[in-house]
Motif scaffolding. Structure first.
Motif, PDB file in Angstrom:
ATOM      1  N   ASP A  67       0.854  -1.181   0.000  1.00  0.00           N
ATOM      2  CA  ASP A  67       0.000   0.000   0.000  1.00  0.00           C
ATOM      3  C   ASP A  67       0.896   1.240   0.000  1.00  0.00           C
ATOM      4  N   VAL A  68       0.333   2.378  -0.385  1.00  0.00           N
ATOM      5  CA  VAL A  68       1.126   3.597  -0.541  1.00  0.00           C
ATOM      6  C   VAL A  68       1.785   3.998   0.771  1.00  0.00           C
ATOM      7  N   GLU A  69       1.077   3.817   1.889  1.00  0.00           N
ATOM      8  CA  GLU A  69       1.639   4.181   3.192  1.00  0.00           C
ATOM      9  C   GLU A  69       2.944   3.433   3.458  1.00  0.00           C
ATOM     10  N   LYS A  70       2.946   2.128   3.196  1.00  0.00           N
ATOM     11  CA  LYS A  70       4.154   1.342   3.434  1.00  0.00           C
ATOM     12  C   LYS A  70       5.240   1.678   2.415  1.00  0.00           C
ATOM     13  N   GLY A  85      -0.255   0.792 -12.767  1.00  0.00           N
ATOM     14  CA  GLY A  85       0.853  -0.046 -13.207  1.00  0.00           C
ATOM     15  C   GLY A  85       1.563  -0.717 -12.052  1.00  0.00           C
ATOM     16  N   SER A  86       2.266  -1.770 -12.374  1.00  0.00           N
ATOM     17  CA  SER A  86       2.991  -2.513 -11.347  1.00  0.00           C
ATOM     18  C   SER A  86       4.444  -2.052 -11.272  1.00  0.00           C
ATOM     19  N   LEU A  87       5.074  -2.354 -10.149  1.00  0.00           N
ATOM     20  CA  LEU A  87       6.474  -2.020  -9.921  1.00  0.00           C
ATOM     21  C   LEU A  87       7.335  -3.260 -10.150  1.00  0.00           C
ATOM     22  N   TYR A 103      -4.134   2.705  -0.807  1.00  0.00           N
ATOM     23  CA  TYR A 103      -4.151   2.318  -2.219  1.00  0.00           C
ATOM     24  C   TYR A 103      -3.093   1.244  -2.481  1.00  0.00           C
ATOM     25  N   PRO A 104      -3.479   0.092  -3.089  1.00  0.00           N
ATOM     26  CA  PRO A 104      -2.529  -1.008  -3.304  1.00  0.00           C
ATOM     27  C   PRO A 104      -1.705  -0.835  -4.576  1.00  0.00           C
TER      28      PRO A 104
END
Length: 577
Positions: A15-18, A58-60, A176-177
């Motif tokens: 998630d964006v926080e992590k 998109g993915s990382l 957000y994932p």
């Protein structure tokens, strides 16, 4: 041929926080073969807009490997990153991670690209305003629930529906994932191959991107290695000139090192195999980058202070900056006479355009850079001027105003020379205001305002320059009707200041009266006539078509002939009596 991956990538989700937390702690690193950060403010806004709308972004692709202790630069953030095993190196996703980590951190706002806020009334992300607005919440506050609560405590009058909207956005942003693939691989070459395939299939890399990948430098020295992107950043920060695109920066660097800025770059630092002229034999990569930045900076200073081009968006053609960088690389401090001739050359070249050279801009860049010989400044300047030995061309067309076209950029420079004043305050415009107004903008459109709305202007006159004013101080105040402001002086402004305001925009008191009485066509026709006169006067002064291109007097002095004895000073005659 590469043997491929040792193990298959593993799929996960952050998630964006992590994700941003790991970035802030230095757990996420950027390998040296990555491209420079290329996104502008609008790209960052689109990313956040996609997130709150639930769109996929998109993915990382992350490379799992150890990382040494280092001072890490991530966008505007400077992070003291400890040694970590493992850490995550970004193979694909640098633009997204850098944008998130900076826009959600208070320190990231030092870079205007990341200084963003959310407008609760209009439900959209916008550049962070200079003055605090209770309804416009900066992203670093919106990302932290405790800070959001303190914000609404400080502004208790905000409707509860807006508060609910902000609390919901905080949750969406943090949770957000972001899907990611993680690869454990010893060989950096394999990861470079993956990066190349992911980023280059189906599209062509720019020359600057290829050059950056070829000469990325050592991984261990990345925190102190100068890059093309950093050069552009440094010049913008130092002069407020705007962000020069990376391809122009690269060609300026190449022009410093040789007469052909379009040459093959794969042998740039290989003196044995390089076919082109070698003007700095044995020069290493870091020295070339540093010297290139210094020459580019001198050229920009000359453009701003002596040529009258305050911002990159007002540069008539980019190749002119490339040529000037070569001049100031070999001649760091030209004498006043040659500086004036160089100014003359710039404006003549800007007005004539690249069409007089074979191959247009590319041909012009090659032809002009080849005229600059490191052995003689005066000969170089004379050669540059001789390439433009043509009759004076027509004035820029003022019936077609397009901020991305050279004619309009020339026109805007003539307006800037008048030092336009803010009609609300009478204050003079300055380069700082212009730079702030045009942050991350490719043209000067944000600094130009319509005097009258298009719906009030007959179609014949809608593209005329007469309906535009250069007002960087009002660039973000879209709610103001400029025509009303120019027609009616502020109550607190004295008549003398008001007349200076009007004069700085080539508006007479009679024209202001026409505006007051809604006499649109007579106003536009009268002002267009004034604009034509000022552009002509400006270009006559800058191009100096009627002047001979005489080199400095010092270059015209004839040395004493052999056998001639110089006369002795009077005191020496007396001493020998």
């Amino acid at each position: 041929m590469s043997s491929g991956l040792d193990t298959r990538p593993s799929a996960t989700t952050y998630d964006v926080e992590k994700l941003v937390g790991m970035a802030w702690r230095g757990q996420i690193r950027v390998p040296h073969f990555q491209r420079d950060f290329r996104w502008g403010r609008e790209d960052v806004i689109r990313l956040f807009d996609s997130i709150v709308k639930g769109y996929p972004v998109g993915s990382l692709l992350l490379w799992v490997r150890p990382a040494a202790e280092q001072i890490l630069t991530l966008g505007a953030l400077r992070i003291e990153a400890p040694r970590m095993d493992p850490s995550l190196w970004v193979v694909d996703g640098q633009q997204r991670i850098t944008s998130l980590a900076n826009a959600l951190h208070e320190e990231g706002g030092r870079d205007p690209r990341f200084a963003l806020a959310y407008d609760l009334r209009n439900e959209r992300f916008i550049p962070r305003p200079t003055a605090e607005d209770p309804h416009v919440v900066p992203l670093p506050i919106l990302f932290d629930l405790r800070k959001v609560l303190r914000w609404f405590t400080a502004y208790p009058g905000i409707p509860s529906s807006f508060q609910d909207r902000a609390f919901n956005l905080t949750t969406v942003l943090r949770q957000y994932p972001m899907p990611a693939y993680q690869v454990e691989q010893e060989s950096a070459e394999v990861l470079q191959d993956i990066f190349d395939r992911m980023n280059n299939y189906g599209k062509r890399l720019s020359k600057a991107e290829i050059f950056s990948a070829l000469y990325a430098g050592e991984e261990s020295a990345q925190d102190r290695t100068l890059t093309i992107d950093l050069i552009a950043t440094h010049v913008d920060e130092q002069f407020g000139f705007g962000r020069i695109d990376n391809d122009t920066v690269l060609r300026a660097m190449l022009a410093r090192r040789g007469p052909d800025p379009e040459r093959e770059i794969r042998t740039e630092f290989d003196d044995e195999n390089r076919r082109e002229v070698i003007e700095f034999p044995g020069e290493d990569r870091d020295t070339a980058y540093q010297a290139g930045e210094e020459a580019l900076a001198r050229a920009v200073r000359f453009l701003q202070n002596e040529v009258g081009v305050p911002h990159f968006s007002l540069l008539a053609y980019r190749y002119l900056l490339i040529v000037l960088t070569r001049v100031f690389a070999h001649f760091p401090d030209p004498d006043p006479a040659n500086r004036r001739l160089l100014r003359r050359w710039y404006w003549r070249a800007a007005l004539l355009g690249p069409e007089i050279f074979k191959g247009s801009s590319t041909g012009a860049s090659r032809a002009l850079c080849a005229k600059i010989q490191p052995s003689s400044l005066s000969e170089s300047v004379q050669s540059l001027l001789n390439t433009l030995n043509r009759p004076a061309p027509p004035l820029p067309e003022l019936r077609r105003f397009r901020t991305n076209e050279a004619a309009t950029k020339i026109t805007l420079c003539s307006w800037w020379a008048l030092t336009p004043r803010d009609p609300s305050t009478g204050a003079l415009s300055d380069r700082i205001q212009l730079a702030e107004c045009l942050t991350d903008r490719p043209t000067a459109a944000d600094a130009v305002r319509y005097i009258l709305p298009s719906r009030l202007v007959p179609e014949k006159y809608r593209l005329w320059a007469a309906n535009r004013v250069l007002l960087p101080s009002m660039g973000q105040e879209a709610g103001k009707n400029v025509g009303d402001v120019l027609a009616n002086p502020p109550i607190t402004m004295d008549e003398g200041t008001w007349l200076k305001v009007l004069d700085s925009h080539l508006i007479t008191p009679e024209m202001a009266t026409l505006l007051q009485n809604d006499q649109v066509v007579p106003f536009l026709q009268g002002r267009q006539s004034n604009l034509i006169s000022i552009v002509k006067s400006f270009l006559d002064r800058m191009c100096e078509w009627r002047f001979e291109n005489t080199p400095p007097i010092s270059d015209l002095l004839i040395e004493d002939l052999p056998g001639d004895e110089p006369a002795l000073p009077d005191e020496e005659f007396h001493a020998s009596d």
